[in-house]
Motif scaffolding. Sequence first.
Motif, PDB file in Angstrom:
ATOM      1  N   GLN A  50       0.981  -1.259   0.027  1.00  0.00           N
ATOM      2  CA  GLN A  50       0.260   0.264   0.078  1.00  0.00           C
ATOM      3  C   GLN A  50       0.654   0.941  -0.033  1.00  0.00           C
ATOM      4  O   GLN A  50       0.441   2.479  -0.710  1.00  0.00           O
ATOM      5  CB  GLN A  50      -0.781  -0.089   1.108  1.00  0.00           C
ATOM      6  N   LEU A  51       2.185   1.013   0.417  1.00  0.00           N
ATOM      7  CA  LEU A  51       3.275   2.298  -0.070  1.00  0.00           C
ATOM      8  C   LEU A  51       3.478   2.308  -1.259  1.00  0.00           C
ATOM      9  O   LEU A  51       4.978   2.997  -0.936  1.00  0.00           O
ATOM     10  CB  LEU A  51       4.183   1.834   1.334  1.00  0.00           C
ATOM     11  N   GLY A  52       3.445   1.550  -1.802  1.00  0.00           N
ATOM     12  CA  GLY A  52       4.065   1.283  -3.220  1.00  0.00           C
ATOM     13  C   GLY A  52       5.268   0.480  -3.164  1.00  0.00           C
ATOM     14  O   GLY A  52       5.518   0.844  -4.187  1.00  0.00           O
ATOM     15  N   GLN A  53       5.280  -0.677  -2.418  1.00  0.00           N
ATOM     16  CA  GLN A  53       6.603  -1.493  -2.428  1.00  0.00           C
ATOM     17  C   GLN A  53       6.060  -2.779  -3.156  1.00  0.00           C
ATOM     18  O   GLN A  53       5.124  -2.909  -3.297  1.00  0.00           O
ATOM     19  CB  GLN A  53       6.483  -2.037  -1.635  1.00  0.00           C
ATOM     20  N   ARG A  54       6.567  -2.827  -3.901  1.00  0.00           N
ATOM     21  CA  ARG A  54       5.769  -4.081  -5.149  1.00  0.00           C
ATOM     22  C   ARG A  54       6.388  -5.965  -4.944  1.00  0.00           C
ATOM     23  O   ARG A  54       6.411  -6.728  -5.343  1.00  0.00           O
ATOM     24  CB  ARG A  54       5.891  -3.562  -7.321  1.00  0.00           C
ATOM     25  N   ASP A  55       8.128  -4.981  -4.937  1.00  0.00           N
ATOM     26  CA  ASP A  55       9.467  -6.336  -5.022  1.00  0.00           C
ATOM     27  C   ASP A  55       9.145  -6.977  -3.827  1.00  0.00           C
ATOM     28  O   ASP A  55       9.921  -6.142  -2.557  1.00  0.00           O
ATOM     29  CB  ASP A  55      10.097  -5.744  -5.620  1.00  0.00           C
ATOM     30  N   PHE A  56       9.060  -8.614  -3.601  1.00  0.00           N
ATOM     31  CA  PHE A  56       9.691  -9.072  -2.509  1.00  0.00           C
ATOM     32  C   PHE A  56       9.826 -10.358  -2.382  1.00  0.00           C
ATOM     33  O   PHE A  56       9.612 -10.896  -3.463  1.00  0.00           O
ATOM     34  CB  PHE A  56       7.838  -9.401  -1.820  1.00  0.00           C
ATOM     35  N   GLY A  57      10.711 -10.404  -1.393  1.00  0.00           N
ATOM     36  CA  GLY A  57      11.863 -11.599  -1.752  1.00  0.00           C
ATOM     37  C   GLY A  57      11.134 -12.938  -0.388  1.00  0.00           C
ATOM     38  O   GLY A  57      11.483 -12.570   0.414  1.00  0.00           O
ATOM     39  N   GLU A  58      11.301 -13.727  -0.620  1.00  0.00           N
ATOM     40  CA  GLU A  58      10.537 -15.226  -0.391  1.00  0.00           C
ATOM     41  C   GLU A  58      12.115 -16.348   0.660  1.00  0.00           C
ATOM     42  O   GLU A  58      11.854 -16.662  -0.407  1.00  0.00           O
ATOM     43  CB  GLU A  58       9.060 -15.860   0.179  1.00  0.00           C
ATOM     44  N   ASN A  59      12.253 -17.119   1.054  1.00  0.00           N
ATOM     45  CA  ASN A  59      13.018 -17.822   1.639  1.00  0.00           C
ATOM     46  C   ASN A  59      12.815 -19.425   1.564  1.00  0.00           C
ATOM     47  O   ASN A  59      13.014 -20.034   1.145  1.00  0.00           O
ATOM     48  CB  ASN A  59      14.351 -17.772   2.536  1.00  0.00           C
ATOM     49  N   TYR A  60      11.416 -19.254   2.506  1.00  0.00           N
ATOM     50  CA  TYR A  60      11.079 -20.856   3.365  1.00  0.00           C
ATOM     51  C   TYR A  60       9.391 -20.923   1.766  1.00  0.00           C
ATOM     52  O   TYR A  60       8.838 -19.948   1.365  1.00  0.00           O
ATOM     53  CB  TYR A  60      10.297 -20.518   3.898  1.00  0.00           C
ATOM     54  N   VAL A  61       9.255 -21.612   1.335  1.00  0.00           N
ATOM     55  CA  VAL A  61       8.472 -22.282  -0.054  1.00  0.00           C
ATOM     56  C   VAL A  61       7.095 -22.161   0.689  1.00  0.00           C
ATOM     57  O   VAL A  61       6.471 -20.982   0.419  1.00  0.00           O
ATOM     58  CB  VAL A  61       8.566 -23.442  -0.510  1.00  0.00           C
ATOM     59  N   GLN A  62       7.514 -22.556   1.949  1.00  0.00           N
ATOM     60  CA  GLN A  62       5.468 -22.849   2.216  1.00  0.00           C
ATOM     61  C   GLN A  62       4.975 -21.535   2.782  1.00  0.00           C
ATOM     62  O   GLN A  62       3.578 -21.328   2.805  1.00  0.00           O
ATOM     63  CB  GLN A  62       5.371 -24.433   3.451  1.00  0.00           C
ATOM     64  N   GLU A  63       6.012 -21.193   3.837  1.00  0.00           N
ATOM     65  CA  GLU A  63       5.530 -20.006   4.061  1.00  0.00           C
ATOM     66  C   GLU A  63       4.822 -18.829   2.785  1.00  0.00           C
ATOM     67  O   GLU A  63       4.220 -18.198   3.638  1.00  0.00           O
ATOM     68  CB  GLU A  63       6.741 -19.255   4.878  1.00  0.00           C
ATOM     69  N   ALA A  64       5.816 -19.196   2.048  1.00  0.00           N
ATOM     70  CA  ALA A  64       5.356 -18.067   0.921  1.00  0.00           C
ATOM     71  C   ALA A  64       4.200 -17.908   0.135  1.00  0.00           C
ATOM     72  O   ALA A  64       3.690 -17.515   0.125  1.00  0.00           O
ATOM     73  CB  ALA A  64       6.807 -17.948  -0.065  1.00  0.00           C
ATOM     74  N   LEU A  65       4.042 -19.538   0.115  1.00  0.00           N
ATOM     75  CA  LEU A  65       2.959 -19.231  -0.706  1.00  0.00           C
ATOM     76  C   LEU A  65       1.389 -19.812   0.138  1.00  0.00           C
ATOM     77  O   LEU A  65       0.723 -18.578  -0.372  1.00  0.00           O
ATOM     78  CB  LEU A  65       2.823 -21.888  -0.929  1.00  0.00           C
TER      79      LEU A  65
END
Length: 234
Positions: A50-65
């Motif tokens: 909502q503050l304009g950030q678009r790129d997000f990085g994740e390390n853990y597959v299930q958490e990300a899903l």
Amino acid sequence: MTDLILRESLAAARKRLSCALASAGRPADGARLLAVSKTKPAGMIRAAWQLGQRDFGENYVQEALDKQAELADLDGIVWHFIGPLQSNKTRTVAEHFAWVHSVDREKIAVRLNDQRPAALGPLDVCLQVNVSGEATKAGVGLEELGALAERVVALPNLRLRGLMAIPAPAEGLAAQRLPFARLREALEALRTRLPEAPLDTLSMGMTADLEAAVLEGATLVRLGTAIFGERTTP
């Protein structure tokens, strides 16, 4: 973390990147923030979006899903997988991420290629380079990088965008710049070797060494605690 604190920390991170780019004599859009959201709740990612950030990085597959399912309504969000990638996770990553930063061997690249749904288009990938030569760290060695890059470029469902590295910690700007300079030089060599590849990405630099990375040409800077605060192990 409250929304107000997140707003302030994200603004501070953007200001820091902007100042680093200006100090390096680079364009204001020469690098962008990759918000490392591992272990952080979906609500916090939504607030950053909502503050304009678009790129997000994740390390853990299930958490990300789980987060992706909860945040499926957010237009324009770009999910980057930045952690070590095991063979039994490649299908899920190929199906649910736009970027993978941690390709370091042909087996993983081939699996991602074969398992990428055609409807999603090519998967953007970076090759992770063990730029400091650490025995305990993942990444392809500089001497094997060219051969691996050639094999990845030949895979039709992958798009080789550049290189990623997590150098050994170093004290002082000059010492921090050295491994980033090696990565930049390696990318320049690949551009000559593989002119057909869209090699436009250097994924390097974190909270402790952002300025050094930007001076050496970083285009994606991975910030976690600087944006979201201290993290806990899931």
